[in-house]
Design a protein around this motif. Structure first.
Motif, mmCIF file in Angstrom:
data_model
loop_
_atom_site.group_PDB
_atom_site.id
_atom_site.type_symbol
_atom_site.label_atom_id
_atom_site.label_comp_id
_atom_site.label_asym_id
_atom_site.label_seq_id
_atom_site.Cartn_x
_atom_site.Cartn_y
_atom_site.Cartn_z
ATOM 1 N N THR A 26 5.798 9.650 -9.014
ATOM 2 C CA THR A 26 6.074 8.302 -8.522
ATOM 3 C C THR A 26 4.836 7.664 -7.905
ATOM 4 O OG1 THR A 26 8.335 8.998 -8.068
ATOM 5 C CG2 THR A 26 7.611 6.965 -7.037
ATOM 6 N N PHE A 27 3.965 8.473 -7.305
ATOM 7 C CA PHE A 27 2.759 7.939 -6.687
ATOM 8 C C PHE A 27 1.790 7.364 -7.720
ATOM 9 C CE2 PHE A 27 3.823 11.238 -3.400
ATOM 10 C CZ PHE A 27 4.166 10.344 -2.414
ATOM 11 N N PHE A 28 1.930 7.777 -8.981
ATOM 12 C CA PHE A 28 0.981 7.382 -10.014
ATOM 13 C C PHE A 28 1.492 6.276 -10.919
ATOM 14 C CE2 PHE A 28 0.247 11.822 -8.896
ATOM 15 C CZ PHE A 28 -1.036 11.719 -8.408
ATOM 16 N N ASP A 42 -5.687 11.833 10.745
ATOM 17 C CA ASP A 42 -6.192 12.339 9.465
ATOM 18 C C ASP A 42 -5.399 11.775 8.293
ATOM 19 O OD1 ASP A 42 -8.190 13.817 10.680
ATOM 20 O OD2 ASP A 42 -7.032 15.689 10.671
ATOM 21 N N LEU A 43 -4.077 11.704 8.462
ATOM 22 C CA LEU A 43 -3.245 11.143 7.401
ATOM 23 C C LEU A 43 -3.554 9.660 7.213
ATOM 24 C CD1 LEU A 43 -1.037 11.553 5.293
ATOM 25 C CD2 LEU A 43 0.667 11.183 7.097
ATOM 26 N N ASP A 44 -3.704 8.932 8.317
ATOM 27 C CA ASP A 44 -4.087 7.511 8.241
ATOM 28 C C ASP A 44 -5.397 7.341 7.483
ATOM 29 O OD1 ASP A 44 -2.041 6.183 9.533
ATOM 30 O OD2 ASP A 44 -2.982 6.304 11.503
ATOM 31 N N PHE A 45 -6.392 8.132 7.852
ATOM 32 C CA PHE A 45 -7.700 8.026 7.211
ATOM 33 C C PHE A 45 -7.580 8.253 5.705
ATOM 34 C CE2 PHE A 45 -11.709 9.576 5.583
ATOM 35 C CZ PHE A 45 -12.607 8.650 6.093
ATOM 36 N N ALA A 46 -6.877 9.330 5.329
ATOM 37 C CA ALA A 46 -6.746 9.663 3.909
ATOM 38 C C ALA A 46 -6.027 8.547 3.146
ATOM 39 C CB ALA A 46 -5.997 10.983 3.742
ATOM 40 N N LEU A 47 -4.964 8.017 3.714
ATOM 41 C CA LEU A 47 -4.213 6.952 3.031
ATOM 42 C C LEU A 47 -4.998 5.646 3.005
ATOM 43 C CD1 LEU A 47 -0.608 7.678 4.362
ATOM 44 C CD2 LEU A 47 -1.440 8.011 2.027
ATOM 45 N N ASN A 48 -5.661 5.337 4.083
ATOM 46 C CA ASN A 48 -6.414 4.077 4.152
ATOM 47 C C ASN A 48 -7.660 4.085 3.281
ATOM 48 O OD1 ASN A 48 -4.565 2.930 5.922
ATOM 49 N ND2 ASN A 48 -5.671 3.607 7.735
ATOM 50 N N HIS A 49 -8.209 5.269 2.994
ATOM 51 C CA HIS A 49 -9.426 5.364 2.205
ATOM 52 C C HIS A 49 -9.184 5.949 0.816
ATOM 53 C CE1 HIS A 49 -10.974 4.948 6.302
ATOM 54 N NE2 HIS A 49 -11.977 4.308 5.726
ATOM 55 N N ASN A 50 -7.929 5.979 0.413
ATOM 56 C CA ASN A 50 -7.556 6.515 -0.912
ATOM 57 C C ASN A 50 -8.208 7.874 -1.174
ATOM 58 O OD1 ASN A 50 -5.961 4.280 -1.573
ATOM 59 N ND2 ASN A 50 -7.770 3.140 -2.187
ATOM 60 N N SER A 51 -8.164 8.739 -0.171
ATOM 61 C CA SER A 51 -8.768 10.060 -0.315
ATOM 62 C C SER A 51 -7.753 11.184 -0.111
ATOM 63 C CB SER A 51 -9.928 10.218 0.678
ATOM 64 O OG SER A 51 -9.452 10.109 2.008
ATOM 65 N N VAL A 52 -6.505 10.900 -0.420
ATOM 66 C CA VAL A 52 -5.444 11.902 -0.284
ATOM 67 C C VAL A 52 -5.548 12.858 -1.462
ATOM 68 C CG1 VAL A 52 -2.957 12.273 -0.119
ATOM 69 C CG2 VAL A 52 -3.965 10.191 0.813
ATOM 70 N N ASP A 53 -5.611 14.159 -1.170
ATOM 71 C CA ASP A 53 -5.689 15.122 -2.273
ATOM 72 C C ASP A 53 -4.299 15.374 -2.857
ATOM 73 O OD1 ASP A 53 -4.398 17.056 -0.664
ATOM 74 O OD2 ASP A 53 -6.287 17.898 0.002
ATOM 75 N N SER A 72 0.836 -1.199 0.000
ATOM 76 C CA SER A 72 0.000 0.000 0.000
ATOM 77 C C SER A 72 0.873 1.251 0.000
ATOM 78 C CB SER A 72 -0.899 0.021 1.235
ATOM 79 O OG SER A 72 -0.143 0.306 2.397
ATOM 80 N N LEU A 73 0.267 2.350 -0.409
ATOM 81 C CA LEU A 73 0.979 3.625 -0.434
ATOM 82 C C LEU A 73 1.477 3.974 0.968
ATOM 83 C CD1 LEU A 73 1.901 6.209 -1.830
ATOM 84 C CD2 LEU A 73 -0.404 7.117 -1.511
ATOM 85 N N LYS A 74 0.639 3.759 1.964
ATOM 86 C CA LYS A 74 1.037 4.053 3.347
ATOM 87 C C LYS A 74 2.252 3.238 3.755
ATOM 88 C CE LYS A 74 -0.528 3.917 8.115
ATOM 89 N NZ LYS A 74 -1.617 3.579 9.031
ATOM 90 N N ASN A 75 2.257 1.956 3.440
ATOM 91 C CA ASN A 75 3.391 1.103 3.793
ATOM 92 C C ASN A 75 4.662 1.533 3.071
ATOM 93 O OD1 ASN A 75 1.881 -0.413 5.565
ATOM 94 N ND2 ASN A 75 1.402 -1.999 4.066
ATOM 95 N N ARG A 76 4.525 1.935 1.799
ATOM 96 C CA ARG A 76 5.694 2.416 1.060
ATOM 97 C C ARG A 76 6.226 3.705 1.679
ATOM 98 N NH1 ARG A 76 3.555 1.967 -4.992
ATOM 99 N NH2 ARG A 76 1.855 0.680 -4.298
ATOM 100 N N ILE A 77 5.313 4.578 2.067
ATOM 101 C CA ILE A 77 5.726 5.836 2.697
ATOM 102 C C ILE A 77 6.465 5.552 4.001
ATOM 103 C CG2 ILE A 77 4.846 7.891 3.883
ATOM 104 C CD1 ILE A 77 2.675 8.030 1.662
#
Length: 119
Positions: free
Chosen positions: A59-61, A31-42, A2-7
């Protein structure tokens, strides 16, 4: 992965914590956890994260690939530096000096042009 794990992996490589990242980008860990876990990072948050991690935003894309800081182009400044504020002030001052030099150069060019016209 996941993106969070890579970060988190990149933060570990750089000897920084997830809490430091959240604080740096102005979010709570929750808030950061929520955004990363729900794919809602702007996009702005992704940009802040990429700068903090010193990796390219694109790189994120990518479909696949290594997000590690060693595999990507790094940003010039160490954003975790305690000297960051001073460096930013230095940049502002240097930009002012450059603008002043441009004005002085234009004045000198004008004097040279007028001198050449008289000859």
């Amino acid at each position: 992965m996941s993106l969070k794990n890579r970060i988190i992996e990149i933060l570990t490589e750089q000897n920084h914590t997830y809490a430091q990242l959240a604080e740096y980008i102005g979010l709570s860990e929750a808030d950061l956890d929520f955004a990363l876990n729900h794919n809602s990072v702007d996009i702005r948050t992704l940009e802040l994260i990429s700068k903090a991690l010193r990796i390219s935003l694109y790189t994120f894309f990518k479909e696949s690939g290594d997000l590690s800081a060693t595999a990507q182009q790094k940003y010039y400044f160490d954003l975790w530096s305690p000297n960051e504020a001073r460096l930013k002030e230095d940049i502002v001052e240097l930009k002012k000096q450059i603008e002043l030099l441009k004005v002085q150069l234009a004045e000198k060019d004008k004097i040279i042009a007028e001198t050449l016209k008289r000859k």
